[in-house]
Design a protein around this motif. Structure first.
Motif, short mmCIF file in Angstrom:
data_model
loop_
_atom_site.label_atom_id
_atom_site.label_comp_id
_atom_site.label_asym_id
_atom_site.label_seq_id
_atom_site.Cartn_x
_atom_site.Cartn_y
_atom_site.Cartn_z
N SER A 1 50.92 13.49 -12.72
CA SER A 1 50.80 14.53 -13.73
C SER A 1 51.85 15.60 -13.46
O SER A 1 52.36 15.72 -12.35
N ILE A 2 52.18 16.36 -14.51
CA ILE A 2 53.14 17.44 -14.39
C ILE A 2 52.44 18.74 -14.75
O ILE A 2 51.82 18.83 -15.81
N ASN A 3 52.55 19.70 -13.89
CA ASN A 3 51.96 21.02 -14.15
C ASN A 3 52.97 21.85 -14.93
O ASN A 3 53.44 21.44 -15.97
N ALA A 4 53.36 22.98 -14.41
CA ALA A 4 54.30 23.83 -15.12
C ALA A 4 55.71 23.25 -15.06
O ALA A 4 56.08 22.55 -14.12
N ILE B 1 56.86 27.00 -19.07
CA ILE B 1 55.78 26.52 -19.93
C ILE B 1 54.75 25.82 -19.06
O ILE B 1 55.09 24.97 -18.21
N THR B 2 53.49 26.16 -19.25
CA THR B 2 52.42 25.54 -18.47
C THR B 2 52.04 24.19 -19.06
O THR B 2 52.47 23.82 -20.15
N SER B 3 51.20 23.48 -18.35
CA SER B 3 50.74 22.19 -18.85
C SER B 3 49.94 22.34 -20.14
O SER B 3 49.89 21.43 -20.97
N GLY B 4 49.35 23.51 -20.32
CA GLY B 4 48.59 23.78 -21.53
C GLY B 4 49.42 24.34 -22.67
O GLY B 4 48.89 24.60 -23.75
N GLY B 5 50.72 24.53 -22.41
CA GLY B 5 51.61 24.99 -23.47
C GLY B 5 51.85 26.49 -23.52
O GLY B 5 52.51 26.99 -24.43
N ILE C 1 55.16 18.87 -9.89
CA ILE C 1 54.73 17.52 -10.21
C ILE C 1 53.78 16.97 -9.15
O ILE C 1 54.02 17.13 -7.95
N ASN C 2 52.72 16.32 -9.62
CA ASN C 2 51.82 15.58 -8.74
C ASN C 2 52.28 14.12 -8.72
O ASN C 2 52.22 13.43 -9.74
N GLY C 3 52.76 13.68 -7.56
CA GLY C 3 53.24 12.32 -7.42
C GLY C 3 52.75 11.69 -6.14
O GLY C 3 51.78 12.15 -5.54
#
Length: 119
Positions: free
Chosen positions: A30-33, A51-55, A99-101
């Motif tokens: 997943s990708i955060n900000a 820009i955040t993951s929520g826009g 990034i969560n990897g």
């Protein structure tokens, strides 16, 4: 391994427009900000837009009203639409992503793309 690859820089006259893209690839959960930074010669790197993951978006004061950040989560891509460009926007622009990897949560940077605005 996660990579960020930018594109879209170039030379433009003052008042013109450019659109930067930054695509993340690799083992991504997943990708955060995500954000764009820039560094002009002799100056420190500075935040341009975020820009955040929520826009949720925020912009540096010098670019408010002229630049627009957006993201396409399906493509793991962030964009920067730059309008009404000024010579002082000349810089190397860097993409950044949280990034969560496979290696856990890490901060990644792109290689940079040159933007030059002539007067």
């Amino acid at each position: 391994q996660v990579q960020l690859v930018e594109s879209g820089g170039g030379l433009v006259q003052a008042g013109g427009s450019l659109r930067l893209s930054c695509a993340a690839s690799g083992s991504i959960f997943s990708i955060n900000a995500m954000g764009w930074y820039r560094q002009a010669p002799g100056k420190q790197r500075e935040l341009v837009a975020h820009i955040t993951s929520g826009g949720r978006k925020n912009y540096a004061d010098p670019v408010k009203g002229r630049f627009t950040i957006s993201r396409d989560n399906a493509k793991n891509t962030v964009y920067l639409q730059m309008n009404s460009l000024k010579p002082e926007d000349t810089a190397v622009y860097y993409c950044n992503a949280d990034i969560n990897g496979n290696e856990g949560e890490r901060d990644y940077w792109g290689q940079g793309t040159q933007v030059a605005v002539s007067s």
